[in-house]
Design a protein around this motif. Sequence first.
Motif, PDB file in Angstrom:
ATOM      1  N   THR A 183       0.854  -1.181   0.000  1.00  0.00           N
ATOM      2  CA  THR A 183       0.000   0.000   0.000  1.00  0.00           C
ATOM      3  C   THR A 183       0.891   1.231   0.000  1.00  0.00           C
ATOM      4  O   THR A 183       1.864   1.291   0.769  1.00  0.00           O
ATOM      5  N   LEU A 184       0.599   2.198  -0.846  1.00  0.00           N
ATOM      6  CA  LEU A 184       1.366   3.439  -0.845  1.00  0.00           C
ATOM      7  C   LEU A 184       0.822   4.362   0.242  1.00  0.00           C
ATOM      8  O   LEU A 184      -0.393   4.528   0.384  1.00  0.00           O
ATOM      9  N   VAL A 185       1.736   4.959   1.008  1.00  0.00           N
ATOM     10  CA  VAL A 185       1.356   5.775   2.164  1.00  0.00           C
ATOM     11  C   VAL A 185       1.945   7.174   2.016  1.00  0.00           C
ATOM     12  O   VAL A 185       3.152   7.334   1.793  1.00  0.00           O
ATOM     13  N   ARG A 186       1.055   8.158   2.133  1.00  0.00           N
ATOM     14  CA  ARG A 186       1.489   9.555   2.197  1.00  0.00           C
ATOM     15  C   ARG A 186       1.185  10.072   3.589  1.00  0.00           C
ATOM     16  O   ARG A 186       0.112   9.829   4.143  1.00  0.00           O
ATOM     17  N   ALA A 187       2.148  10.802   4.172  1.00  0.00           N
ATOM     18  CA  ALA A 187       1.946  11.390   5.494  1.00  0.00           C
ATOM     19  C   ALA A 187       2.644  12.737   5.530  1.00  0.00           C
ATOM     20  O   ALA A 187       3.678  12.944   4.861  1.00  0.00           O
ATOM     21  N   ARG A 188       2.077  13.661   6.294  1.00  0.00           N
ATOM     22  CA  ARG A 188       2.700  14.976   6.410  1.00  0.00           C
ATOM     23  C   ARG A 188       4.057  14.829   7.096  1.00  0.00           C
ATOM     24  O   ARG A 188       4.181  14.220   8.153  1.00  0.00           O
ATOM     25  N   GLY A 189       5.072  15.372   6.473  1.00  0.00           N
ATOM     26  CA  GLY A 189       6.434  15.242   6.985  1.00  0.00           C
ATOM     27  C   GLY A 189       7.272  14.265   6.206  1.00  0.00           C
ATOM     28  O   GLY A 189       8.510  14.295   6.285  1.00  0.00           O
ATOM     29  N   PRO A 243       8.911  13.236   2.774  1.00  0.00           N
ATOM     30  CA  PRO A 243       9.205  13.932   1.515  1.00  0.00           C
ATOM     31  C   PRO A 243       8.567  13.274   0.304  1.00  0.00           C
ATOM     32  O   PRO A 243       8.205  13.952  -0.658  1.00  0.00           O
ATOM     33  N   VAL A 244       8.425  11.965   0.336  1.00  0.00           N
ATOM     34  CA  VAL A 244       7.779  11.218  -0.761  1.00  0.00           C
ATOM     35  C   VAL A 244       6.912  10.137  -0.146  1.00  0.00           C
ATOM     36  O   VAL A 244       7.105   9.742   1.004  1.00  0.00           O
ATOM     37  N   GLN A 245       5.942   9.639  -0.922  1.00  0.00           N
ATOM     38  CA  GLN A 245       5.130   8.539  -0.417  1.00  0.00           C
ATOM     39  C   GLN A 245       5.985   7.279  -0.314  1.00  0.00           C
ATOM     40  O   GLN A 245       6.927   7.087  -1.077  1.00  0.00           O
ATOM     41  N   ARG A 246       5.642   6.446   0.649  1.00  0.00           N
ATOM     42  CA  ARG A 246       6.429   5.244   0.920  1.00  0.00           C
ATOM     43  C   ARG A 246       5.548   4.003   0.820  1.00  0.00           C
ATOM     44  O   ARG A 246       4.353   4.060   1.125  1.00  0.00           O
ATOM     45  N   PRO A 247       6.137   2.865   0.438  1.00  0.00           N
ATOM     46  CA  PRO A 247       5.353   1.624   0.431  1.00  0.00           C
ATOM     47  C   PRO A 247       5.123   1.120   1.844  1.00  0.00           C
ATOM     48  O   PRO A 247       6.010   1.208   2.706  1.00  0.00           O
ATOM     49  N   GLY A 248       3.928   0.594   2.084  1.00  0.00           N
ATOM     50  CA  GLY A 248       3.599   0.018   3.380  1.00  0.00           C
ATOM     51  C   GLY A 248       3.167  -1.428   3.217  1.00  0.00           C
ATOM     52  O   GLY A 248       2.569  -1.811   2.202  1.00  0.00           O
ATOM     53  N   LEU A 249       3.460  -2.234   4.218  1.00  0.00           N
ATOM     54  CA  LEU A 249       3.124  -3.657   4.188  1.00  0.00           C
ATOM     55  C   LEU A 249       1.898  -3.886   5.062  1.00  0.00           C
ATOM     56  O   LEU A 249       1.868  -3.491   6.230  1.00  0.00           O
ATOM     57  N   GLY A 250       0.888  -4.533   4.490  1.00  0.00           N
ATOM     58  CA  GLY A 250      -0.316  -4.848   5.243  1.00  0.00           C
ATOM     59  C   GLY A 250      -0.107  -6.060   6.141  1.00  0.00           C
ATOM     60  O   GLY A 250       0.416  -7.087   5.711  1.00  0.00           O
ATOM     61  N   VAL A 251      -0.492  -5.907   7.419  1.00  0.00           N
ATOM     62  CA  VAL A 251      -0.389  -7.005   8.386  1.00  0.00           C
ATOM     63  C   VAL A 251      -1.700  -7.062   9.163  1.00  0.00           C
ATOM     64  O   VAL A 251      -2.152  -6.042   9.694  1.00  0.00           O
ATOM     65  N   ASP A 252      -2.294  -8.242   9.231  1.00  0.00           N
ATOM     66  CA  ASP A 252      -3.536  -8.420   9.981  1.00  0.00           C
ATOM     67  C   ASP A 252      -3.255  -9.272  11.207  1.00  0.00           C
ATOM     68  O   ASP A 252      -2.812 -10.411  11.102  1.00  0.00           O
ATOM     69  N   VAL A 253      -3.496  -8.706  12.398  1.00  0.00           N
ATOM     70  CA  VAL A 253      -3.318  -9.441  13.654  1.00  0.00           C
ATOM     71  C   VAL A 253      -4.654  -9.490  14.406  1.00  0.00           C
ATOM     72  O   VAL A 253      -4.713  -9.404  15.626  1.00  0.00           O
ATOM     73  N   PRO A 298      14.063   5.321   7.116  1.00  0.00           N
ATOM     74  CA  PRO A 298      15.497   5.070   7.235  1.00  0.00           C
ATOM     75  C   PRO A 298      16.147   5.647   8.495  1.00  0.00           C
ATOM     76  O   PRO A 298      17.180   5.137   8.931  1.00  0.00           O
ATOM     77  N   THR A 299      15.588   6.718   9.067  1.00  0.00           N
ATOM     78  CA  THR A 299      16.267   7.391  10.176  1.00  0.00           C
ATOM     79  C   THR A 299      15.281   7.826  11.259  1.00  0.00           C
ATOM     80  O   THR A 299      14.094   8.037  10.998  1.00  0.00           O
ATOM     81  N   ASP A 300      15.808   7.994  12.468  1.00  0.00           N
ATOM     82  CA  ASP A 300      15.012   8.548  13.564  1.00  0.00           C
ATOM     83  C   ASP A 300      14.573   9.971  13.253  1.00  0.00           C
ATOM     84  O   ASP A 300      13.488  10.401  13.666  1.00  0.00           O
ATOM     85  N   LEU A 301      15.406  10.711  12.531  1.00  0.00           N
ATOM     86  CA  LEU A 301      15.075  12.083  12.173  1.00  0.00           C
ATOM     87  C   LEU A 301      13.787  12.141  11.358  1.00  0.00           C
ATOM     88  O   LEU A 301      12.920  12.988  11.594  1.00  0.00           O
ATOM     89  N   GLU A 302      13.650  11.226  10.399  1.00  0.00           N
ATOM     90  CA  GLU A 302      12.446  11.202   9.575  1.00  0.00           C
ATOM     91  C   GLU A 302      11.231  10.763  10.396  1.00  0.00           C
ATOM     92  O   GLU A 302      10.139  11.300  10.235  1.00  0.00           O
TER      93      GLU A 302
END
Length: 289
Positions: A141-147, A149-159, A169-173
């Motif tokens: 799933t492609l994920v956009r969030a404020r902060g 810089p670009v949309q990122r891929p997300g992995l769906g997990v059902d628990v 990649p970093t704590d800063l992000e």
Amino acid sequence: MPQTIPFTKGHGTGNDFVLIADPDGALDLSDDHVAILCDRHFGIGADGILRVVRSTALPEGAATPDAEWFMDYRNADGSAAEMCGNGIRVFLRYLLDTQLAALADGETILIGTRNGALPMTRSELGFEVDLGAFRVESSETLVRARGLPVQRPGLGVDVGNPHVVVALPTDLELDGLDLTVVPHLQPEPPDGANVEFVVPADPLVRGGVGSIRMRVFERGVGETLSCGTGVAAAALAVREWAGPAAPDRWSVDVPGGTLGVRVAPVGGIPHVLLSGPATLVYSGEVTLA
């Protein structure tokens, strides 16, 4: 006619709840009631409501016959949710402290949820719950969030409830995310999803235990200090990304503290188990209009 009811406030690693005892299932909590109780300015303030009700008092088809007590979990907006990993530990703490149930070391107790009856035990961190079998989705799933810089891929997990996990990649992000704004998912899951943003530790594994750091946006709530099922989903996602050599034990840091996750076979099927503390803060009475 206004009704005054007792309540207890509790939390699991900062994920906080209002607990209301309703053993006979007589209380009718509307979505508006839940929302005002959870409001941090006009109500008690919480991420959700835990109604403590006997399974036998539930409508036919909703009961969990193997579990005496059912956790009726509602999000802060009033919507019902399948499960809450932090909430179920707080729920058990309430049962034990009010002597509605007993749990000796080495014993197991079943707690009813909308995801079935889940076994719980005591653990070094407090309590451990077996969340059951899990499913890692094959598509991203492609994920956009404020902060970001670009949309990122997300992995769906059902628990037992749906999650989308995004690696950063970093704590800063991670720290730069603005989760006051709802992340946008493409495609949008039919029932929505909690969204977890994770940063793996470097090195990822120490002493056979994997470590990650996480923030979460919970559907129906917003950003919370912790999300138990989200912690489990995040660990499972990183375990999937790490490949066959990945460990089965994980330590997950959230803004509210640290939780443990482990994967273990139950009846030959991999289950995910979540452990952590649970605290009751105070009790009082509230009047519902």
